[in-house]
Each structure stands twice: as structure tokens, then as C-alpha cells.
Design an enzyme around this catalytic site. Structure first.
Site, PDB file in Angstrom:
ATOM      1  N   SER A  25       0.997  -0.844  -0.093  1.00 29.74           N
ATOM      2  CA  SER A  25      -0.018  -0.367   0.012  1.00 29.74           C
ATOM      3  C   SER A  25       0.444   1.250  -0.001  1.00 29.74           C
ATOM      4  O   SER A  25      -0.004   2.626  -0.041  1.00 29.74           O
ATOM      5  CB  SER A  25      -0.780  -0.142   1.554  1.00 29.74           C
ATOM      6  OG  SER A  25      -0.130  -0.100   2.326  1.00 29.74           O
ATOM      7  N   CYS A  87       2.325  -6.377   1.652  1.00 23.70           N
ATOM      8  CA  CYS A  87       1.379  -6.010   2.691  1.00 23.70           C
ATOM      9  C   CYS A  87       0.976  -6.879   3.357  1.00 23.70           C
ATOM     10  O   CYS A  87       0.100  -7.725   2.946  1.00 23.70           O
ATOM     11  CB  CYS A  87       0.537  -5.067   1.759  1.00 23.70           C
ATOM     12  SG  CYS A  87      -0.536  -4.315   3.044  1.00 23.70           S
TER      13      CYS A  87
HETATM   14  N1  DGL Z   1       1.962  -2.077   5.025  1.00 26.95           N
HETATM   15  C1  DGL Z   1       1.034  -2.601   5.445  1.00 26.95           C
HETATM   16  C2  DGL Z   1       1.059  -3.848   5.830  1.00 26.95           C
HETATM   17  O1  DGL Z   1       1.726  -4.464   6.229  1.00 26.95           O
HETATM   18  C3  DGL Z   1       0.608  -1.176   6.391  1.00 26.95           C
HETATM   19  C4  DGL Z   1      -0.020  -0.090   5.587  1.00 26.95           C
HETATM   20  C5  DGL Z   1      -1.225   0.623   5.955  1.00 26.95           C
HETATM   21  O2  DGL Z   1      -1.948   0.607   6.140  1.00 26.95           O
HETATM   22  O3  DGL Z   1      -1.766   0.331   4.154  1.00 26.95           O
HETATM   23  O4  DGL Z   1      -0.130  -3.811   6.108  1.00 26.95           O
END
Ligand code: DGL
Length: 297
Positions: A25, A87
Site C-alpha cells: 500500500s 503488505c
Molecule cells: N504495509 C501495510 C501492512 O503491512 C500497512 C500500511 C497500511 O495500512 O496500508 O499491513
């Protein structure tokens, strides 16, 4: 035969030099890129950060799946040999749906992290029952996906999770882990988990390794932090080796980044995640991602 296994039978040179696509994200997935660069330096990496629509961690599973579908459809245009969902939120809420829609292997970050945490916890169980600690986004905690993954690996180990929604904005803002505000937020989130003395604490969000030293200081040396980036890179390298799709050679396969907003900001913060500068990212208009209908197979 599964669709992923169909892809596994491709062994031509063209397939082996194709890029690995990495999707997050925002910036957090760069911690996985860093681990991939260390383990597989010859691989060509293409990164997509949906910076315009971050955070995903506060959104519903339906919206996360919709955004992820749009981003993957974009990434598939580069014909990657494998895709890493770097993510936790997408891995926890949308991975199985995405896997069902594409024939290339799609690796998430959740199972590698859960596996490492169970390994550490089993070793500590000799001295009595222990829980695994988890910090993650609201969506990841609400999905229960880590609890289910741990239960599948070992039905006797319980997991205690805590949503930490303030951490991603602090990291995306470039706040120092030593600043008073970060210290106060970490103490508030971590104290209830620390009191349970978990041998392993899963950093269940790809952003959190940026605060790893501060988290380790707070938790104490008796707790091992599980950074799923390294574990995921290991899974990727094993999978490519099994499929005979490891890049045949070269020193630095290179990294191309695409972002949906704030390219300059992404570029300036990326160094913190990667430990080295990146080339300016290519901008992708999120309206373009949203306007083209997502084709369902
Ligand atoms: N990179 C996302 C994760 O690992 C967190 C960032 C978001 O909330 O978009 O959950």
C-alpha cells in the site's frame, strides 16, 4: 494440477530473467525489497506502492481486495515471474482471492512470519506455556488471519494481537523512532503485550521493521522480533529454485518503483527502508487504475 503449478513448469531463460513484482500500500513493502536484494541480488525487482490510497489497514476487506486487484492488474502488465504481496493487510484479507485470479505464484508475508514465530515459541515452551505477540494494522488484527495461521501450525500456541493504527502514519511521516511521540505511542501499544512475556513478537506490518530497534528496546532481549521480510525473501528464493526460475546471474538486477502519489516524498523516504537511494519512481494515476474495469476470470 493447480494454476501455480502450471507456472512452475516454465523453465525457459525468458522466464528466469523476468522481474519479481512486489506490491504494498505504500513504503512498508520496501523492507521486503531490501531482504530480496540481499538474498537475491541478481533479480530484477518492480515495486508498486499505492501511496495515494494508503492506509489499507483501516479499510474494509472489500475495499482492500478491490484496491489490490487494481494494483495487481497493473503489475501483471510487466509479466512478472512471481508476485510478492509485501503488505500484511492484503496478505491477511485478500491473498486467496488474488491467488485464484492469476496463474503466477503469489507469495504473501503472513505465513512466513507465523512460521518463524511458532519456531521461536516452541523452543521457549520448554520452560512453560507461552503466547506469541502480534502487532499489526486494524484490518490484519480483525481478520484473525495470524491466529488461524498459528493454530494450523501448532494448536497449543495462542496468539495475542494488538492493532497499532498510529504507527504507519508516524513511519510514513519519517518520524524518528527515538522521538518522544513515537516512544509514547510504542509504550501505550506494547505494554499489555510485554506484560505477557512473549518469546516472539511478530511485526505484522511491513512498515514496523523501521521501528524495530525501539520496539526491541521496549520489549527487552528475551523477546525475539519476527520481521517477516527476511522469512518472505527465503520463501521466494526457495520457490524460484524449485521452479528453476532463479535469475541466472549478474550483480544488481535493479529496482523500478511505481507509486500512485507523492513520488518525491516516496523517493526521499525510501532510503530509510532500503539503506540506499532509489531512482525517481514512476507516477501512476489512481484514476486510471480505478476507471478500467477489473476483469474477473
Ligand atoms: N504495509 C501495510 C501492512 O503491512 C500497512 C500500511 C497500511 O495500512 O496500508 O499491513
Amino acid at each position: 494440477m493447480t494454476m501455480a503449478m502450471d507456472a512452475a513448469t516454465q523453465t525457459t531463460d525468458d522466464s528466469a530473467v523476468a522481474p519479481i513484482a512486489v506490491f504494498d500500500s505504500g513504503l512498508g513493502g520496501l523492507t521486503v525489497v531490501r531482504a530480496l536484494q540481499q538474498r537475491l541480488p541478481a533479480e530484477k525487482l518492480v515495486y508498486f506502492g499505492d501511496t495515494a490510497r494508503l492506509p489499507y489497514g483501516t479499510k474494509s476487506p472489500r475495499t482492500v481486495l478491490q484496491f489490490a486487484r487494481q494494483c495487481l492488474r497493473f503489475l501483471m502488465q510487466i509479466n512478472p515471474k512471481l508476485l510478492v504481496v509485501a503488505c500484511n493487510t492484503v496478505s491477511a484479507t485478500a491473498l486467496e482471492s488474488l491467488r485464484a485470479e492469476y496463474s503466477i505464484p503469489i507469495i504473501g508475508v503472513l505465513t512466513p512470519g507465523a512460521t518463524a514465530a511458532v519456531r521461536v515459541t516452541r523452543a521457549a515452551q520448554a520452560n512453560g506455556p507461552c503466547v506469541i505477540g502480534l502487532i499489526a494494522t486494524e484490518a490484519t488484527i480483525a481478520s484473525n488471519a495470524y491466529s488461524l495461521a498459528v493454530a494450523r501450525l501448532d494448536g497449543n500456541i495462542h496468539l495475542v494481537g494488538r492493532a497499532c493504527p498510529l504507527l504507519v502514519p508516524l513511519i510514513e511521516e519519517g518520524r524518528s523512532p527515538d522521538s518522544a511521540i513515537v516512544q509514547a505511542v510504542l509504550a501505550d501499544y506494547l505494554e499489555p503485550i510485554k506484560s505477557l512475556h512473549p518469546p516472539a513478537l511478530i511485526l505484522g506490518c511491513t512498515h514496523y521493521p523501521i521501528f524495530a530497534r525501539a520496539i526491541q528496546r521496549f520489549m527487552g532481549e528475551a523477546t525475539t522480533l519476527i520481521d517477516s521480510a527476511d522469512q518472505t525473501a527465503l520463501v521466494v528464493s526457495r520457490r524460484l529454485a524449485t521452479m528453476r526460475l532463479l535469475h541466472p546471474g549478474g550483480d544488481d538486477g535493479g529496482l523500478t518503483c511505481y507509486v500512485t502519489d507523492q513520488g518525491l516524498r516516496f523517493e526521499s523516504l525510501a532510503g530509510r527502508f532500503l539503506g540506499r537511494p532509489i531512482a525517481p519512481p514512476v507516477g501512476v494515476d489512481p484514476e486510471v487504475l480505478e476507471s478500467a474495469p477489473v476483469e474477473r476470470p
